[in-house]
Design an enzyme around this catalytic site. Structure first.
Site, PDB file in Angstrom:
ATOM      1  N   GLY A   1      39.436  72.023  74.093  1.00  0.00           N
ATOM      2  CA  GLY A   1      38.444  71.467  75.007  1.00  0.00           C
ATOM      3  C   GLY A   1      39.069  71.133  76.354  1.00  0.00           C
TER       4      GLY A   1
ATOM      5  N   CYS B   1      40.709  79.910  69.806  1.00  0.00           N
ATOM      6  CA  CYS B   1      41.164  81.203  69.298  1.00  0.00           C
ATOM      7  C   CYS B   1      41.458  81.034  67.807  1.00  0.00           C
ATOM      8  CB  CYS B   1      42.426  81.596  70.075  1.00  0.00           C
ATOM      9  SG  CYS B   1      43.217  83.087  69.506  1.00  0.00           S
TER      10      CYS B   1
ATOM     11  N   GLY C   1      44.279  70.299  67.943  1.00  0.00           N
ATOM     12  CA  GLY C   1      44.199  71.691  67.492  1.00  0.00           C
ATOM     13  C   GLY C   1      45.256  72.529  68.185  1.00  0.00           C
ATOM     14  N   SER C   2      45.351  72.356  69.486  1.00  0.00           N
ATOM     15  CA  SER C   2      46.330  73.121  70.270  1.00  0.00           C
ATOM     16  C   SER C   2      47.747  72.808  69.804  1.00  0.00           C
ATOM     17  CB  SER C   2      46.194  72.768  71.754  1.00  0.00           C
ATOM     18  OG  SER C   2      44.871  72.997  72.170  1.00  0.00           O
TER      19      SER C   2
ATOM     20  N   ASP D   1      38.732  62.655  74.223  1.00  0.00           N
ATOM     21  CA  ASP D   1      38.497  61.787  73.054  1.00  0.00           C
ATOM     22  C   ASP D   1      39.542  60.693  72.896  1.00  0.00           C
ATOM     23  OD1 ASP D   1      36.188  62.961  72.247  1.00  0.00           O
ATOM     24  OD2 ASP D   1      37.165  64.409  70.924  1.00  0.00           O
TER      25      ASP D   1
ATOM     26  N   ALA E   1      27.055  47.247  77.022  1.00  0.00           N
ATOM     27  CA  ALA E   1      26.001  47.672  76.091  1.00  0.00           C
ATOM     28  C   ALA E   1      25.731  46.598  75.042  1.00  0.00           C
ATOM     29  CB  ALA E   1      26.421  48.968  75.407  1.00  0.00           C
TER      30      ALA E   1
ATOM     31  N   HIS F   1      15.796  44.059  78.721  1.00  0.00           N
ATOM     32  CA  HIS F   1      16.162  45.446  78.482  1.00  0.00           C
ATOM     33  C   HIS F   1      17.404  45.488  77.588  1.00  0.00           C
ATOM     34  CE1 HIS F   1      18.896  44.221  81.655  1.00  0.00           C
ATOM     35  NE2 HIS F   1      19.714  45.095  81.131  1.00  0.00           N
TER      36      HIS F   1
ATOM     37  N   GLU G   1      28.203  60.721  69.529  1.00  0.00           N
ATOM     38  CA  GLU G   1      27.436  61.802  68.880  1.00  0.00           C
ATOM     39  C   GLU G   1      27.744  61.896  67.379  1.00  0.00           C
ATOM     40  OE1 GLU G   1      28.538  65.484  70.892  1.00  0.00           O
ATOM     41  OE2 GLU G   1      30.612  64.817  70.922  1.00  0.00           O
TER      42      GLU G   1
END
Ligand code: ADP
Length: 322
Positions: free
Chosen positions: A14, A76, A107-108, A130, A189, A218, A225
């Site tokens: 990423g 890849c 990953g890399s 991340d 938040a 509010h 995610e």
């Protein structure tokens, strides 16, 4: 030990803002040390396809402030196969590349570790929004992404206050709540939902009702995610409370834009150190930062586990968000 004469640099996985600043630091430190530098485009895919470009001092001019990566990046999958990886080792040898700097995430570094096991001198520079890599307090790109999210929360807050509504903001983080937690705390938040801790809708609604009874008009709920779908959570709240909700999914807006000064400094320091480590004959290691000092950590240790979330920060967010 034979001195290195030519090194390669690639960005993989990423993209993260600040990767360009890292590439610039690698190239300029290498040239300063009298080395040749070859850019490998599109990560390990480009290595296999021999997408090599010579890099000089000017090739990395005017990129320190740019997000993304001039070397491009790619995933890849076939590189995970031993025979394909060996082809990658041969491609490096053919080009006379004796050392490799890999800029990317876990990953890399799995790929980089395999290359090191096959005799390639390879050093990693952590770049992932991340910020979930073990062995470093911070990865390149996190600070910029965090600021992008906090900026978005500020803007959404204006509308939330004006319309007296509950806003749900979905942010990146499939398996890590680092962005959600840090941005949620910095953005004030009311609730922060992260993949590490399953959420309880009753608790969120209790907090909402408690806020309303205290005169709060509010509410902002930040959802990683990986913790759940912002749209579904918004709908659940609407059905259960009758309050109108609005959902914003920030998506790739979070990854783009000019890197912050913090990310540029980190990238410059880490990129330069990676070259020094290669010159010193190090391999199979990542440059990290701990208590503001650069450190060197073996890939095995980095990949053993994910960097843990700071639970004190999570508790603090809960206390301050009343
Ligand atoms: P990130 O580096 O951002 O975590 P990915 O997880 O997508 O990104 O990994 C980037 C690339 O690293 C993969 O597309 C693949 O080429 C390579 N890679 C990942 N795991 C391995 C592995 N076990 N062996 C060899 N290469 C790997």
């Amino acid at each position: 030990m034979r001195p290195v004469q030519r090194i390669g640099v690639l960005t993989s996985g990423g993209d993260a803002p600040g990767m360009n600043a890292a590439v610039r630091a690698v190239v300029r430190m290498a040239i300063y040390q009298g080395l040749d530098v070859v850019g490998i485009q599109r990560g390990y895919c480009g290595l296999l396809k021999k997408e090599f470009i010579p890099l000089n001092l000017r090739s990395v001019g005017d990129i320190i402030q740019r997000g993304g990566t001039i070397l491009r990046t790619a995933r890849c999958d076939e590189f995970k196969t031993e025979s394909v990886l060996l082809k990658g080792v041969l491609c490096l040898q053919e080009q006379g590349i004796e050392g490799l700097v890999v800029i990317g995430g876990d990953g890399s570094f799995r790929g980089a570790l395999e290359l090191a096991r096959h005799g390639v001198r390879v050093v990693g520079v952590p770049a992932t929004i991340d910020n979930d890599l073990e062995g470093t307090d911070c990865s390149i790109g996190f600070d910029t992404a965090l600021n992008n999210v906090v900026d978005a929360i500020n803007k959404i807050r204006d509308t939330a206050t004006s319309h007296e509504r509950t806003f749900i903001i979905e942010v990146m983080g499939h398996s890590s709540g680092q962005i959600a937690l840090n941005a949620g705390l910095a953005g004030g938040a009311e609730s922060i939902l992260i993949p590490e801790i399953p959420y309880n809708i009753d608790e969120i609604i209790f907090k909402l009702d408690r806020g309303i009874s205290r005169g709060k008009l509010h509410s902002i709920i930040v959802v990683a995610e990986g913790a759940g779908s912002g749209l579904e959570i918004g709908e659940q709240i609407r059905q259960r409370t009758g309050h109108e909700t609005r959902v914003t999914i920030l998506g790739h807006l979070q990854r783009g834009g000019a890197p912050t000064a913090i990310d540029r400094l980190l990238a410059s320091r880490m990129g330069a150190r990676a070259v020094e480590l290669i010159i010193d004959g190090e391999s199979g290691k990542m440059v990290g930062i701990k208590a503001r000092e650069l450190v060197t950590v073996g890939f095995e240790e980095v990949l053993q586990q994910k960097r843990e979330l700071d639970m004190n920060l999570y508790e603090l967010a809960g206390i301050l968000s009343v």
